[in-house]
Write a protein that holds these residues in place. Structure first.
Motif, PDB file in Angstrom:
ATOM      1  N   ARG A 172      24.820 -54.199  38.993  1.00  0.00           N
ATOM      2  CA  ARG A 172      25.665 -52.663  38.662  1.00  0.00           C
ATOM      3  C   ARG A 172      24.650 -51.814  38.296  1.00  0.00           C
ATOM      4  NH1 ARG A 172      30.715 -55.184  35.659  1.00  0.00           N
ATOM      5  NH2 ARG A 172      31.652 -56.178  37.291  1.00  0.00           N
ATOM      6  N   PRO A 173      24.729 -50.266  38.686  1.00  0.00           N
ATOM      7  CA  PRO A 173      24.099 -49.302  38.307  1.00  0.00           C
ATOM      8  C   PRO A 173      24.481 -48.890  36.641  1.00  0.00           C
ATOM      9  CG  PRO A 173      25.723 -48.521  39.758  1.00  0.00           C
ATOM     10  CD  PRO A 173      25.914 -50.051  39.617  1.00  0.00           C
ATOM     11  N   TYR A 174      23.467 -48.079  36.396  1.00  0.00           N
ATOM     12  CA  TYR A 174      23.605 -47.746  34.840  1.00  0.00           C
ATOM     13  C   TYR A 174      23.782 -46.156  34.842  1.00  0.00           C
ATOM     14  CZ  TYR A 174      23.170 -46.576  29.950  1.00  0.00           C
ATOM     15  OH  TYR A 174      23.144 -46.344  28.397  1.00  0.00           O
ATOM     16  N   ASP A 175      24.833 -45.619  34.520  1.00  0.00           N
ATOM     17  CA  ASP A 175      24.766 -44.143  34.551  1.00  0.00           C
ATOM     18  C   ASP A 175      24.301 -43.368  33.311  1.00  0.00           C
ATOM     19  OD1 ASP A 175      25.546 -41.479  34.765  1.00  0.00           O
ATOM     20  OD2 ASP A 175      27.416 -41.617  34.949  1.00  0.00           O
ATOM     21  N   ALA A 176      22.878 -42.705  33.053  1.00  0.00           N
ATOM     22  CA  ALA A 176      22.431 -42.345  32.115  1.00  0.00           C
ATOM     23  C   ALA A 176      22.691 -40.783  31.872  1.00  0.00           C
ATOM     24  CB  ALA A 176      20.879 -42.627  32.018  1.00  0.00           C
ATOM     25  N   SER A 177      23.527 -40.254  32.698  1.00  0.00           N
ATOM     26  CA  SER A 177      23.542 -38.758  32.834  1.00  0.00           C
ATOM     27  C   SER A 177      24.313 -38.209  31.569  1.00  0.00           C
ATOM     28  CB  SER A 177      24.643 -38.252  34.020  1.00  0.00           C
ATOM     29  OG  SER A 177      25.617 -38.923  33.847  1.00  0.00           O
ATOM     30  N   ASP A 178      24.739 -39.058  30.831  1.00  0.00           N
ATOM     31  CA  ASP A 178      25.243 -38.585  29.439  1.00  0.00           C
ATOM     32  C   ASP A 178      24.508 -38.988  28.313  1.00  0.00           C
ATOM     33  OD1 ASP A 178      27.480 -37.079  28.111  1.00  0.00           O
ATOM     34  OD2 ASP A 178      28.523 -38.832  27.542  1.00  0.00           O
ATOM     35  N   HIS A 179      23.355 -39.820  28.373  1.00  0.00           N
ATOM     36  CA  HIS A 179      22.672 -40.638  27.414  1.00  0.00           C
ATOM     37  C   HIS A 179      22.033 -39.355  26.489  1.00  0.00           C
ATOM     38  CE1 HIS A 179      20.001 -43.343  25.368  1.00  0.00           C
ATOM     39  NE2 HIS A 179      20.452 -44.352  25.788  1.00  0.00           N
ATOM     40  N   VAL A 180      22.148 -39.523  25.007  1.00  0.00           N
ATOM     41  CA  VAL A 180      21.594 -38.564  24.211  1.00  0.00           C
ATOM     42  C   VAL A 180      20.222 -38.377  24.401  1.00  0.00           C
ATOM     43  CG1 VAL A 180      21.222 -40.284  22.183  1.00  0.00           C
ATOM     44  CG2 VAL A 180      21.748 -38.059  21.936  1.00  0.00           C
ATOM     45  N   LEU A 181      19.401 -39.314  24.904  1.00  0.00           N
ATOM     46  CA  LEU A 181      17.953 -39.161  25.296  1.00  0.00           C
ATOM     47  C   LEU A 181      17.645 -38.630  26.390  1.00  0.00           C
ATOM     48  CD1 LEU A 181      16.695 -42.084  23.126  1.00  0.00           C
ATOM     49  CD2 LEU A 181      17.087 -40.089  22.312  1.00  0.00           C
ATOM     50  N   ARG A 182      18.425 -38.384  27.497  1.00  0.00           N
ATOM     51  CA  ARG A 182      18.055 -37.814  28.611  1.00  0.00           C
ATOM     52  C   ARG A 182      17.260 -36.508  28.634  1.00  0.00           C
ATOM     53  NH1 ARG A 182      19.843 -34.288  32.375  1.00  0.00           N
ATOM     54  NH2 ARG A 182      19.757 -34.786  34.613  1.00  0.00           N
ATOM     55  N   ALA A 238      18.932 -62.028  35.073  1.00  0.00           N
ATOM     56  CA  ALA A 238      19.092 -61.526  36.227  1.00  0.00           C
ATOM     57  C   ALA A 238      18.767 -59.977  36.191  1.00  0.00           C
ATOM     58  CB  ALA A 238      20.594 -61.891  36.810  1.00  0.00           C
ATOM     59  N   ARG A 239      19.376 -59.252  35.158  1.00  0.00           N
ATOM     60  CA  ARG A 239      19.268 -57.832  35.298  1.00  0.00           C
ATOM     61  C   ARG A 239      17.859 -57.260  34.960  1.00  0.00           C
ATOM     62  NH1 ARG A 239      23.378 -54.004  35.616  1.00  0.00           N
ATOM     63  NH2 ARG A 239      23.281 -52.295  34.074  1.00  0.00           N
ATOM     64  N   ALA A 240      17.291 -57.968  34.206  1.00  0.00           N
ATOM     65  CA  ALA A 240      16.037 -57.346  33.658  1.00  0.00           C
ATOM     66  C   ALA A 240      14.957 -56.846  34.588  1.00  0.00           C
ATOM     67  CB  ALA A 240      15.349 -58.518  32.765  1.00  0.00           C
ATOM     68  N   ALA A 241      14.836 -57.689  35.715  1.00  0.00           N
ATOM     69  CA  ALA A 241      13.739 -57.192  36.660  1.00  0.00           C
ATOM     70  C   ALA A 241      13.778 -55.882  37.338  1.00  0.00           C
ATOM     71  CB  ALA A 241      13.339 -58.202  37.641  1.00  0.00           C
ATOM     72  N   ALA A 242      15.074 -55.590  37.628  1.00  0.00           N
ATOM     73  CA  ALA A 242      15.093 -54.335  38.614  1.00  0.00           C
ATOM     74  C   ALA A 242      16.084 -53.261  38.055  1.00  0.00           C
ATOM     75  CB  ALA A 242      15.745 -54.828  40.008  1.00  0.00           C
ATOM     76  N   VAL A 243      16.604 -53.641  36.664  1.00  0.00           N
ATOM     77  CA  VAL A 243      17.693 -52.664  36.076  1.00  0.00           C
ATOM     78  C   VAL A 243      16.944 -51.128  36.109  1.00  0.00           C
ATOM     79  CG1 VAL A 243      16.990 -52.817  33.816  1.00  0.00           C
ATOM     80  CG2 VAL A 243      19.307 -52.234  34.513  1.00  0.00           C
ATOM     81  N   HIS A 244      15.673 -50.951  36.204  1.00  0.00           N
ATOM     82  CA  HIS A 244      15.097 -49.543  36.074  1.00  0.00           C
ATOM     83  C   HIS A 244      15.339 -48.706  37.310  1.00  0.00           C
ATOM     84  CE1 HIS A 244      12.204 -52.184  37.932  1.00  0.00           C
ATOM     85  NE2 HIS A 244      11.596 -51.089  38.110  1.00  0.00           N
ATOM     86  N   ARG A 245      15.464 -49.535  38.305  1.00  0.00           N
ATOM     87  CA  ARG A 245      15.753 -48.845  39.707  1.00  0.00           C
ATOM     88  C   ARG A 245      17.224 -48.497  39.666  1.00  0.00           C
ATOM     89  NH1 ARG A 245      11.564 -52.726  41.626  1.00  0.00           N
ATOM     90  NH2 ARG A 245      13.194 -54.345  41.857  1.00  0.00           N
ATOM     91  N   ARG A 246      18.057 -48.840  38.967  1.00  0.00           N
ATOM     92  CA  ARG A 246      19.488 -48.748  39.091  1.00  0.00           C
ATOM     93  C   ARG A 246      20.014 -47.952  37.971  1.00  0.00           C
ATOM     94  NH1 ARG A 246      19.391 -54.672  39.796  1.00  0.00           N
ATOM     95  NH2 ARG A 246      19.796 -55.195  42.096  1.00  0.00           N
ATOM     96  N   ILE A 247      19.052 -47.134  37.180  1.00  0.00           N
ATOM     97  CA  ILE A 247      19.606 -46.233  36.306  1.00  0.00           C
ATOM     98  C   ILE A 247      19.674 -45.011  37.010  1.00  0.00           C
ATOM     99  CG2 ILE A 247      18.729 -44.859  34.285  1.00  0.00           C
ATOM    100  CD1 ILE A 247      17.006 -47.298  33.474  1.00  0.00           C
ATOM    101  N   GLN A 248      20.866 -44.342  36.906  1.00  0.00           N
ATOM    102  CA  GLN A 248      21.392 -42.950  37.459  1.00  0.00           C
ATOM    103  C   GLN A 248      21.313 -41.930  36.461  1.00  0.00           C
ATOM    104  OE1 GLN A 248      25.008 -44.228  39.562  1.00  0.00           O
ATOM    105  NE2 GLN A 248      23.988 -45.576  41.199  1.00  0.00           N
ATOM    106  N   GLY A 249      21.131 -40.635  37.081  1.00  0.00           N
ATOM    107  CA  GLY A 249      21.630 -39.614  36.261  1.00  0.00           C
ATOM    108  C   GLY A 249      20.483 -38.968  35.502  1.00  0.00           C
ATOM    109  N   LEU A 250      19.332 -39.610  35.566  1.00  0.00           N
ATOM    110  CA  LEU A 250      18.178 -38.959  34.745  1.00  0.00           C
ATOM    111  C   LEU A 250      17.479 -37.865  35.542  1.00  0.00           C
ATOM    112  CD1 LEU A 250      16.219 -42.041  33.396  1.00  0.00           C
ATOM    113  CD2 LEU A 250      17.837 -40.455  32.089  1.00  0.00           C
ATOM    114  N   GLY A 251      17.572 -37.768  36.748  1.00  0.00           N
ATOM    115  CA  GLY A 251      17.066 -36.593  37.561  1.00  0.00           C
ATOM    116  C   GLY A 251      15.427 -37.049  37.728  1.00  0.00           C
ATOM    117  N   GLY A 252      14.936 -35.785  37.380  1.00  0.00           N
ATOM    118  CA  GLY A 252      13.569 -35.770  37.450  1.00  0.00           C
ATOM    119  C   GLY A 252      12.917 -36.606  36.091  1.00  0.00           C
ATOM    120  N   ALA A 253      13.768 -36.918  35.277  1.00  0.00           N
ATOM    121  CA  ALA A 253      13.296 -37.493  34.085  1.00  0.00           C
ATOM    122  C   ALA A 253      12.480 -38.983  34.402  1.00  0.00           C
ATOM    123  CB  ALA A 253      14.181 -37.714  33.055  1.00  0.00           C
ATOM    124  N   GLN A 254      12.950 -39.622  35.478  1.00  0.00           N
ATOM    125  CA  GLN A 254      12.251 -40.896  35.892  1.00  0.00           C
ATOM    126  C   GLN A 254      10.831 -40.542  36.558  1.00  0.00           C
ATOM    127  OE1 GLN A 254      14.960 -44.105  37.268  1.00  0.00           O
ATOM    128  NE2 GLN A 254      16.235 -42.330  37.885  1.00  0.00           N
TER     129      GLN A 254
END
Length: 254
Positions: A172-182, A238-254
């Motif tokens: 499952r993806p992770y929506d970071a668009s509302d994350h305080v550190l975005r 299972a999630r650890a290896a690829a979770v960074h590719r499933r983080i959504q909502g950071l825009g150009g921050a990644q």
């Protein structure tokens, strides 16, 4: 297993959030924020606090020290607040305590800058455990002596409320668009490179072993606490290896 202490004095309720944690003293002379098994969210919230808090600590993030606090319900007999009395009465046995960080302030993103490296590590960790409770409305971050501390991980690992679908949650993806550190341009790619290799079966076994067995007993579909500990570890592994590719909502921050 977490260090075990015994509550000796209930000081005051902390009226933030819905679980009504309390400030207590214990027989090791420590002062702790205590979270109760009798609170409305139940013991799964405490399991999440331990698994995620101890995992974060082993990844180099700052988390208040966690302990298992034994509670005798008679401690609440003198409390004038009926809600507190009922909470203490329903929470006899083992509860969760975290070191009270004296002098800590709530994180204000306008007043406290965070480096992209540290922001990236926290966002990556929150994505790993599925933390939906690190928004600007409720950061669950404290600042003490110029350092950032992570607190309140009860709203993580949502999959443990539906075990049949737990392993599928790894994708499952992770929506970071509302994350305080975005706003701090979190470098999640660097975080993944540094932290993902640390998520091993051995580390997760060490972390899940910290959870008191009393909080794992009687879970439908599991015949032992150890089987349930493995179930907590599998989605994280299972999630650890690829979770960074499933983080959504950071825009150009990644």
């Amino acid at each position: 297993m977490l260090q075990e202490v015994t509550a000796t004095r209930y000081i005051t309720p902390l009226r933030e959030g819905g679980s009504l944690p309390g400030l207590v003293e214990a027989d090791d002379f420590g002062t702790y924020v205590m979270k109760f098994t009798g609170a409305g969210q139940g013991r799964k919230t405490l399991v999440a606090e331990v698994v995620c808090g101890e995992l974060a600590r082993r990844l180099g993030l700052r988390v208040p020290r966690l302990v298992a606090i034994g509670l005798d319900p008679v401690l609440g007999l003198g409390e004038p607040d009926q809600q507190v009395q009922e909470l203490l009465r329903s929470s006899g046995g083992t509860n969760l305590g975290m070191d009270f960080l004296s002098g800590a302030l709530g994180f204000d993103p306008l007043a406290f800058p965070v480096t992209p490296e540290e922001a990236g590590r926290i966002v990556w960790f929150d994505a790993l455990v599925g933390n939906v409770d690190r928004s600007w409305r409720n950061p669950n971050l404290l600042v003490r002596h110029g350092e950032l501390w992570l607190i309140d991980h009860g709203a993580t690992m949502i999959w443990h409320h539906n075990w049949p679908g737990a392993e599928a949650s790894a994708a499952r993806p992770y929506d970071a668009s509302d994350h305080v550190l975005r706003p701090f341009a979190p470098d999640v790619a660097a975080a993944a490179e540094a932290l993902a290799p640390l998520i091993t079966d051995e580390l997760l076994a060490e972390v899940t072993a910290q959870v008191p067995g009393a909080w794992l007993a009687g879970e439908p579909g599991f015949d032992s606490a150890d089987a349930l500990r493995l179930a907590y570890a599998r989605p994280l592994r299972a999630r650890a290896a690829a979770v960074h590719r499933r983080i959504q909502g950071l825009g150009g921050a990644q």
